[in-house]
Motif scaffolding. Structure first.
Motif, PDB file in Angstrom:
ATOM      1  N   GLN A 229      44.195  -0.777  17.953  1.00 16.89           N
ATOM      2  CA  GLN A 229      43.612  -1.923  16.961  1.00 16.89           C
ATOM      3  C   GLN A 229      42.242  -2.215  16.928  1.00 16.89           C
ATOM      4  OE1 GLN A 229      46.640  -5.540  17.754  1.00 16.89           O
ATOM      5  NE2 GLN A 229      47.253  -4.072  19.548  1.00 16.89           N
ATOM      6  N   GLN A 230      41.615  -1.045  17.305  1.00 15.43           N
ATOM      7  CA  GLN A 230      40.072  -1.014  17.227  1.00 15.43           C
ATOM      8  C   GLN A 230      39.377  -2.293  18.127  1.00 15.43           C
ATOM      9  OE1 GLN A 230      38.236  -0.231  13.648  1.00 15.43           O
ATOM     10  NE2 GLN A 230      39.831   1.210  12.799  1.00 15.43           N
ATOM     11  N   TYR A 231      39.930  -2.336  19.273  1.00 15.89           N
ATOM     12  CA  TYR A 231      39.688  -3.248  20.264  1.00 15.89           C
ATOM     13  C   TYR A 231      38.827  -2.432  21.579  1.00 15.89           C
ATOM     14  CZ  TYR A 231      41.158  -7.554  17.990  1.00 15.89           C
ATOM     15  OH  TYR A 231      41.475  -8.581  17.478  1.00 15.89           O
ATOM     16  N   GLN A 232      37.997  -2.955  22.248  1.00 20.04           N
ATOM     17  CA  GLN A 232      37.462  -2.425  23.361  1.00 20.04           C
ATOM     18  C   GLN A 232      37.734  -3.276  24.825  1.00 20.04           C
ATOM     19  OE1 GLN A 232      33.537  -1.136  22.775  1.00 20.04           O
ATOM     20  NE2 GLN A 232      34.152   0.546  21.469  1.00 20.04           N
ATOM     21  N   LEU A 233      38.151  -2.669  25.654  1.00 20.88           N
ATOM     22  CA  LEU A 233      38.202  -3.521  27.013  1.00 20.88           C
ATOM     23  C   LEU A 233      37.156  -3.175  27.973  1.00 20.88           C
ATOM     24  CD1 LEU A 233      40.337  -5.408  28.346  1.00 20.88           C
ATOM     25  CD2 LEU A 233      41.149  -3.455  29.539  1.00 20.88           C
ATOM     26  N   THR A 234      36.360  -4.323  28.136  1.00 18.25           N
ATOM     27  CA  THR A 234      34.993  -3.873  29.144  1.00 18.25           C
ATOM     28  C   THR A 234      35.530  -3.538  30.399  1.00 18.25           C
ATOM     29  OG1 THR A 234      35.138  -6.451  30.122  1.00 18.25           O
ATOM     30  CG2 THR A 234      33.806  -6.057  27.963  1.00 18.25           C
ATOM     31  N   GLN A 235      34.578  -3.058  31.231  1.00 22.41           N
ATOM     32  CA  GLN A 235      34.758  -2.351  32.571  1.00 22.41           C
ATOM     33  C   GLN A 235      35.516  -3.344  33.353  1.00 22.41           C
ATOM     34  OE1 GLN A 235      34.962   0.432  33.537  1.00 22.41           O
ATOM     35  NE2 GLN A 235      35.990  -0.206  35.473  1.00 22.41           N
ATOM     36  N   GLU A 236      34.961  -4.798  33.370  1.00 20.05           N
ATOM     37  CA  GLU A 236      35.622  -5.839  34.458  1.00 20.05           C
ATOM     38  C   GLU A 236      36.824  -6.326  33.843  1.00 20.05           C
ATOM     39  OE1 GLU A 236      34.399 -10.277  35.922  1.00 20.05           O
ATOM     40  OE2 GLU A 236      32.867  -9.361  34.460  1.00 20.05           O
ATOM     41  N   GLY A 237      36.911  -6.179  32.230  1.00 21.68           N
ATOM     42  CA  GLY A 237      38.329  -6.479  31.716  1.00 21.68           C
ATOM     43  C   GLY A 237      39.194  -5.594  32.173  1.00 21.68           C
ATOM     44  N   LYS A 238      38.962  -4.140  32.573  1.00 22.09           N
ATOM     45  CA  LYS A 238      40.059  -3.348  32.832  1.00 22.09           C
ATOM     46  C   LYS A 238      40.544  -3.605  34.136  1.00 22.09           C
ATOM     47  CE  LYS A 238      38.075   0.832  30.083  1.00 22.09           C
ATOM     48  NZ  LYS A 238      37.327   1.927  30.124  1.00 22.09           N
ATOM     49  N   GLU A 239      39.508  -3.813  35.057  1.00 21.43           N
ATOM     50  CA  GLU A 239      39.782  -4.218  36.690  1.00 21.43           C
ATOM     51  C   GLU A 239      40.650  -5.397  36.525  1.00 21.43           C
ATOM     52  OE1 GLU A 239      36.029  -4.910  38.356  1.00 21.43           O
ATOM     53  OE2 GLU A 239      35.406  -2.704  38.064  1.00 21.43           O
ATOM     54  N   VAL A 240      40.345  -6.451  35.769  1.00 24.79           N
ATOM     55  CA  VAL A 240      41.126  -7.612  35.729  1.00 24.79           C
ATOM     56  C   VAL A 240      42.743  -7.385  35.132  1.00 24.79           C
ATOM     57  CG1 VAL A 240      41.296 -10.244  34.744  1.00 24.79           C
ATOM     58  CG2 VAL A 240      39.258  -9.169  35.712  1.00 24.79           C
ATOM     59  N   LEU A 241      42.616  -6.434  34.018  1.00 22.14           N
ATOM     60  CA  LEU A 241      43.947  -6.177  33.714  1.00 22.14           C
ATOM     61  C   LEU A 241      44.820  -5.325  34.692  1.00 22.14           C
ATOM     62  CD1 LEU A 241      45.944  -6.116  31.298  1.00 22.14           C
ATOM     63  CD2 LEU A 241      44.625  -4.040  30.365  1.00 22.14           C
ATOM     64  N   LEU A 242      44.267  -4.450  35.254  1.00 19.58           N
ATOM     65  CA  LEU A 242      45.019  -3.974  36.465  1.00 19.58           C
ATOM     66  C   LEU A 242      45.576  -4.963  37.498  1.00 19.58           C
ATOM     67  CD1 LEU A 242      46.105  -1.471  37.677  1.00 19.58           C
ATOM     68  CD2 LEU A 242      43.785  -1.092  39.053  1.00 19.58           C
ATOM     69  N   GLU A 243      44.833  -5.859  37.795  1.00 20.61           N
ATOM     70  CA  GLU A 243      45.114  -6.739  38.629  1.00 20.61           C
ATOM     71  C   GLU A 243      46.425  -7.822  38.020  1.00 20.61           C
ATOM     72  OE1 GLU A 243      45.808  -9.364  41.753  1.00 20.61           O
ATOM     73  OE2 GLU A 243      44.987  -7.382  41.776  1.00 20.61           O
ATOM     74  N   TYR A 244      46.228  -8.119  36.821  1.00 23.42           N
ATOM     75  CA  TYR A 244      47.187  -8.580  36.179  1.00 23.42           C
ATOM     76  C   TYR A 244      48.585  -8.088  36.018  1.00 23.42           C
ATOM     77  CZ  TYR A 244      49.884 -10.516  32.167  1.00 23.42           C
ATOM     78  OH  TYR A 244      51.141 -10.930  31.225  1.00 23.42           O
ATOM     79  N   ILE A 245      48.640  -6.521  35.749  1.00 19.79           N
ATOM     80  CA  ILE A 245      49.640  -5.682  35.838  1.00 19.79           C
ATOM     81  C   ILE A 245      50.474  -5.571  37.124  1.00 19.79           C
ATOM     82  CG2 ILE A 245      50.429  -3.321  35.570  1.00 19.79           C
ATOM     83  CD1 ILE A 245      48.232  -3.009  33.320  1.00 19.79           C
TER      84      ILE A 245
END
Length: 305
Positions: A229-245
């Motif tokens: 969908q042409q979005y980008q996840l910031t590096q910190e966003g990736k870390e938080v998303l992993l914790e969310y998962i």
């Protein structure tokens, strides 16, 4: 044909030196293109992908044997896909339909996905026409019945699911050359379903079990969903998303990739709200495509933070 003549015929058939270029035959089917798409569209699931390749190889060899008038084992095509929701069962079923069509085992190649509600009626005389209509639409392709165990409710004597199963059994046996049925659902529930319905179990040749994704695989899936969908996840966003998962995996009603898609949709909504609340400044393209850690941290799973 007497015994001696028949034996000689078989020996001549077996000793036939007809050459077959297996690579060329495989290339002509274009199966590899489908398998490549499967690899591209689905993260992980290595055991599933290997099983689909094995089934495709068996069907190809049987096709070549048919061309040489060798005895046919009549490979059973009906399948069982077991696993949790969101593990790619419907996607793999679609690719399986493509493979069956390319090899000439089905004449249309479409996939029709249904549940109990599409097959079972609510009153006497309602189930048979509903089930037959679905089967008519599925002919020439693959019928994918999700949560198939709901067809059988032994504790309810007024339930009409057994009628749908009987009709299904007849078609699976008598019209197996024109319809492939894939039954899907949770593994434990499907096992009990087959134990209660030996007729169905005997008609299922290929059982494919879909494992749950790891947290890291789900993170990769989430990143791909955003990129589509042409979005980008910031590096910190990736870390938080992993914790969310990792947290979400321990919550009720977790559905693997389906749950991640829902989380991504909510993160996009929070990002839009964050941008809307900053209208007093000029926005850049980066602002519009970036999903920040805060867009995920506002989930209720992080209320303790």
């Amino acid at each position: 044909m007497n015994v001696i003549t028949e034996t000689k015929y078989k020996e001549e058939n077996i000793n036939d030196d007809t050459l077959i270029n297996i690579q060329e035959e495989y290339k002509k089917t274009k199966i590899q293109e489908v398998l490549n798409q499967l690899d591209k569209e689905l993260i992980g699931l290595v055991p599933v992908k290997n099983r689909i390749k094995e089934i495709a190889a068996l069907l190809l060899i049987d096709k070549l044997r048919m061309q040489l008038n060798l005895p046919q084992a009549n490979p059973g095509l009906h399948m069982s896909f077991t696993g949790s929701p969101g593990t790619g069962k419907t996607t793999v079923a679609t690719k399986m339909a493509d493979i069956l069509y390319l090899l000439g085992y089905i004449r249309k190649g479409h996939l029709l996905t249904v549940t109990r509600d599409d097959l079972v009626g609510q009153y006497i005389g309602h189930t048979a026409p509903k089930t037959k209509e679905v089967l008519k639409r599925a002919m020439g392709g693959v019928l994918f019945i999700d949560e198939a165990y709901y067809l059988y409710k032994p504790d309810n004597e007024r339930d009409y699911g057994s009628e749908a199963i009987e009709i299904l059994l007849q078609v699976m046996e008598n019209q197996r050359n024109d319809l492939v049925v894939i039954l899907a659902g949770y593994k434990d529930k499907m096992e009990r379903f087959y134990q209660s319905n030996p007729g169905l179990s005997s008609r299922i040749t290929n059982h494919v079990d879909f494992p749950d994704y790891t947290a890291e695989e789900l993170l990769e899936i989430g990143i791909l969903m955003l990129e589509e969908q042409q979005y980008q996840l910031t590096q910190e966003g990736k870390e938080v998303l992993l914790e969310y998962i990792k947290r979400r995996m321990n919550q009720p009603h977790f559905a693997n990739a389906r749950s991640i898609r829902n989380a991504i949709d909510r993160a996009r909504m929070r990002q839009a709200n964050r941008i809307f609340n900053s209208l007093n400044r000029v926005l850049t393209k980066k602002d519009l495509v970036s999903i920040e850690a805060e867009d995920i941290l506002k989930s209720s799973l992080f209320m303790d933070k």
